[in-house]
Design an enzyme around this catalytic site. Structure first.
Site, PDB file in Angstrom:
ATOM      1  N   CYS A   1       0.816  -1.215   0.000  1.00 14.45           N
ATOM      2  CA  CYS A   1       0.000   0.000   0.000  1.00 14.45           C
ATOM      3  C   CYS A   1       0.859   1.278   0.000  1.00 14.45           C
ATOM      4  O   CYS A   1       1.451   1.583  -1.029  1.00 14.45           O
ATOM      5  CB  CYS A   1      -0.963  -0.067   1.178  1.00 14.45           C
ATOM      6  SG  CYS A   1      -2.398   0.962   0.942  1.00 14.45           S
TER       7      CYS A   1
ATOM      8  N   HIS B   1      -3.492  -6.022   2.294  1.00 13.95           N
ATOM      9  CA  HIS B   1      -3.182  -6.220   3.708  1.00 13.95           C
ATOM     10  C   HIS B   1      -3.747  -7.582   4.104  1.00 13.95           C
ATOM     11  O   HIS B   1      -4.474  -8.214   3.338  1.00 13.95           O
ATOM     12  CB  HIS B   1      -3.864  -5.141   4.556  1.00 13.95           C
ATOM     13  CG  HIS B   1      -3.472  -3.749   4.192  1.00 13.95           C
ATOM     14  ND1 HIS B   1      -2.242  -3.218   4.503  1.00 13.95           N
ATOM     15  CD2 HIS B   1      -4.148  -2.767   3.555  1.00 13.95           C
ATOM     16  CE1 HIS B   1      -2.192  -1.959   4.073  1.00 13.95           C
ATOM     17  NE2 HIS B   1      -3.327  -1.667   3.489  1.00 13.95           N
TER      18      HIS B   1
HETATM   19  N1  GLN Z   1      -2.080   6.875   2.094  1.00 15.26           N
HETATM   20  C1  GLN Z   1      -2.180   5.927   1.012  1.00 15.26           C
HETATM   21  C2  GLN Z   1      -3.547   5.928   0.321  1.00 15.26           C
HETATM   22  O1  GLN Z   1      -4.535   6.262   0.907  1.00 15.26           O
HETATM   23  C3  GLN Z   1      -1.859   4.552   1.516  1.00 15.26           C
HETATM   24  C4  GLN Z   1      -2.873   4.028   2.466  1.00 15.26           C
HETATM   25  C5  GLN Z   1      -2.455   2.705   3.049  1.00 15.26           C
HETATM   26  O2  GLN Z   1      -1.276   2.448   3.174  1.00 15.26           O
HETATM   27  N2  GLN Z   1      -3.407   1.904   3.447  1.00 15.26           N
HETATM   28  O3  GLN Z   1      -3.635   5.550  -0.840  1.00 15.26           O
END
Ligand code: GLN
Length: 235
Positions: free
Chosen positions: A91, A188
Site C-alpha cells: 500500500c 493487507h
Molecule cells: N495513504 C495511502 C492511500 O490512501 C496509503 C494508504 C495505506 O497504506 N493503506 O492511498
C-alpha cells in the site's frame, strides 16, 4: 545462519498490521532450520544493511511522505534492491517505492525503485480483494484493501495479480507490481499470513530452502479464497 527480517520504519508505516508479514517470514525461516530475527528499523536511525528481507507496510499520507523523504536520503533500500534482495511493499510502501505518488493534495517524488506512479482516486477503496497472480504463487491471492491511491504501471511492468474481487491498483484491472525481487501490492491481511505461497516466493528469493506451508495455514488461506469467490458469485 541468522536471517534478519527488516521492518522498514514501523513508526511511520505501521498501520493495518503489516508488521505481521515479518512474523510470518520469521516463522517460515525457523521451520526451514535457520535462526530468524525481526528488526524494527525506526525512522530516526540509518536503515540496517544486513537484512535478508525488507518489508514496508501501509501508512497514512503524512507519515508516508516523511518515509519517502527519509528513505531517499538514507539510500540503503536502493542498494538492497540493486543487489536483488527481496522487498515486500504494501500500500503506502508500494506507492513510495514508485516514481511518484499523491498525498495531502500534492504530488511527491518516490524512490523510483518500482515502475509505477500513484495518483489520488475519487474515493477510498475499502474491502476484500481476490486476485489471480501473474507470478507462480498459487491460483489466488487474498487480502483486504484500504486506500485512496490509484496506481498506474509504466510500459510493460508486470502486475502481481489480476483483480477478481475488489479494486487493487484501480487501473487496468490489476493489483500491485513485480520488478525483480521487489513485490508491491495493495493487499493487507497481513498478505503473507493469508498467502503462504507468496511467502514461499520471497523465501526462495532470499535463498532460504523451501518448506511446504503447514496444512492448517493452507486451509486458512483456502477458506478466505472460497469466501471471496462466493461473494463474487453472489454479487
Ligand atoms: N495513504 C495511502 C492511500 O490512501 C496509503 C494508504 C495505506 O497504506 N493503506 O492511498
Amino acid at each position: 545462519m541468522m536471517v534478519r527480517i527488516v521492518v522498514v520504519y514501523p513508526d511511520l508505516l505501521g498501520t493495518y498490521g503489516d508488521r505481521g508479514n515479518a512474523l510470518v517470514l520469521a516463522a517460515a525461516v525457523r521451520r526451514a532450520g535457520h535462526e530468524a530475527e525481526v528488526v524494527d528499523a525506526s525512522s530516526d536511525r540509518p536503515l540496517p544493511h544486513d537484512g535478508a528481507f525488507y518489508l514496508l507496510g501501509g501508512g497514512e499520507d503524512g507519515p508516508q511522505v516523511l518515509a519517502a523523504r527519509l528513505l531517499a536520503r538514507d539510500g540503503t533500500l536502493r542498494a538492497v534492491v540493486e543487489e536483488g534482495r527481496p522487498v515486500l511493499a504494501v500500500c503506502a510502501g508500494l506507492q513510495l517505492l514508485g516514481r511518484s505518488f499523491a498525498a495531502e493534495g500534492a504530488e511527491h517524488e518516490g524512490l523510483g525503485l518500482l515502475p509505477v506512479r500513484s495518483a489520488s482516486g475519487e474515493r477510498r477503496a475499502v474491502g476484500e480483494v481476490l486476485t489471480s497472480p501473474v507470478i507462480s504463487v498459487g491460483a489466488y491471492l487474498t487480502g483486504f484493501e484500504n486506500h485512496r491511491g490509484v496506481t498506474t504501471l509504466e510500459g510493460d511492468a508486470v502486475p502481481l495479480g489480476r483483480v477478481l474481487v475488489g479494486v487493487g491498483n484501480g487501473v487496468g484491472g490489476v493489483d500491485g507490481v513485480v520488478a525483480g525481487s521487489v513485490v508491491g501490492t495493495y493487499l493487507h491481511g497481513p498478505v503473507l499470513a493469508r498467502n503462504p505461497y507468496l511467502a514461499a516466493w520471497l523465501l526462495e528469493r532470499a535463498h532460504v530452502p523451501r518448506v511446504e506451508p503447514s496444512t492448517a495455514w493452507r486451509e486458512l488461506a483456502d477458506a478466505r479464497i472460497r469466501a471471496a469467490l462466493q461473494s463474487r458469485a453472489s454479487g
